[in-house]
Design a protein around this motif. Structure first.
Motif, PDB file in Angstrom:
ATOM      1  N   SER A 189      18.897  18.275 -15.223  1.00 54.48           N
ATOM      2  CA  SER A 189      19.896  19.104 -15.880  1.00 54.48           C
ATOM      3  C   SER A 189      21.027  19.398 -14.899  1.00 54.48           C
ATOM      4  O   SER A 189      20.869  19.231 -13.683  1.00 54.48           O
ATOM      5  N   GLU A 190      22.150  19.855 -15.440  1.00 50.81           N
ATOM      6  CA  GLU A 190      23.352  20.004 -14.627  1.00 50.81           C
ATOM      7  C   GLU A 190      23.213  21.071 -13.543  1.00 50.81           C
ATOM      8  O   GLU A 190      23.921  21.037 -12.536  1.00 50.81           O
TER       9      GLU A 190
ATOM     10  N   VAL B  13      21.913  18.971 -10.525  1.00 47.71           N
ATOM     11  CA  VAL B  13      22.228  17.541 -10.480  1.00 47.71           C
ATOM     12  C   VAL B  13      22.648  17.081  -9.087  1.00 47.71           C
ATOM     13  O   VAL B  13      22.351  15.953  -8.680  1.00 47.71           O
TER      14      VAL B  13
END
Length: 211
Positions: free
Chosen positions: A152-153, A156
């Motif tokens: 997930s961001e 990342v």
């Protein structure tokens, strides 16, 4: 990474051991974040009705054909990963019989089935090791297990840092700052920062040679 298609390996695995969903914490975190920034995105053609034709935004008469058998390996890799999008990344934690832990992202990964849950990971050979096996494959062959951690961001950058060409024995959890947590049914640890973590056991390895 462009040369990693040489002596590539495709490994099919079963995620039937356990799927660990950090439901309460992850859902709460995502829900709280979503209420602050969520917005409705309509479909690109909300007025479309079947069987109305839909035209692509390019000239379909202009076709560029590519024969993989005649295309250099260095050109095939960016072509494939750019053509198949959106494309999930397989963030794999593995552990060898010697206890060494590895954490690496893989471009070729997806779910193949839900009952039983089956995932597939494409593990290419390492150009930095003369076409030898990567630590992930070594470890999975030795212990028959691994974990998949959805990216997930919010982490990342740290996840991307694990894809360096590190020597065997380097713990990517430590160099990236990500947090290992013990698994319930398999040997390799899971990634705490990941909202969805799968504990997997090896089902099958299928090897493909260069053309």
């Amino acid at each position: 990474m462009l040369k990693q298609l040489n002596s590539s390996l495709a490994a099919a695995f079963s995620a039937g051991a356990v799927v660990v969903l950090l439901c309460q914490h992850a859902a709460r975190r995502i829900r709280n974040s979503a209420t602050k920034s969520a917005r409705y995105i309509p479909p690109p053609h909300p007025d479309w009705k079947p069987p109305q034709p839909q035209s692509p935004p390019f000239d379909v008469a202009i076709v560029h054909e590519i024969d993989p058998a005649k295309t250099p390996t260095a050109e095939l890799y960016p072509l494939i990963i750019s053509a198949i999008v959106p494309r999930p990344i397989g963030f794999v934690s593995s552990q060898g019989a010697d206890g060494l832990v590895n954490l690496s992202p893989y471009s070729y990964f997806n779910a193949m089935s839900h009952n039983p849950p089956v995932v597939a990971i494409g593990i290419c050979r390492s150009p930095g090791r003369g076409g030898g096996k990567k630590d992930t494959l070594h470890n999975i062959e030795e212990t028959g297990s691994f974990t998949l951690n959805m990216m997930s961001e919010w982490f990342v950058e740290a996840a991307n840092h694990t894809c360096g060409d590190y020597d065997r024995g380097v713990d990517e959890f430590k160099v990236s700052g990500l947090t290992p947590i013990p698994s319930k049914r398999v040997l390799p640890p899971r990634v705490k920062e990941s909202a969805v973590q799968m504990e997997c056991v090896l089902k099958q390895i299928v090897e493909f040679k260069d053309k």
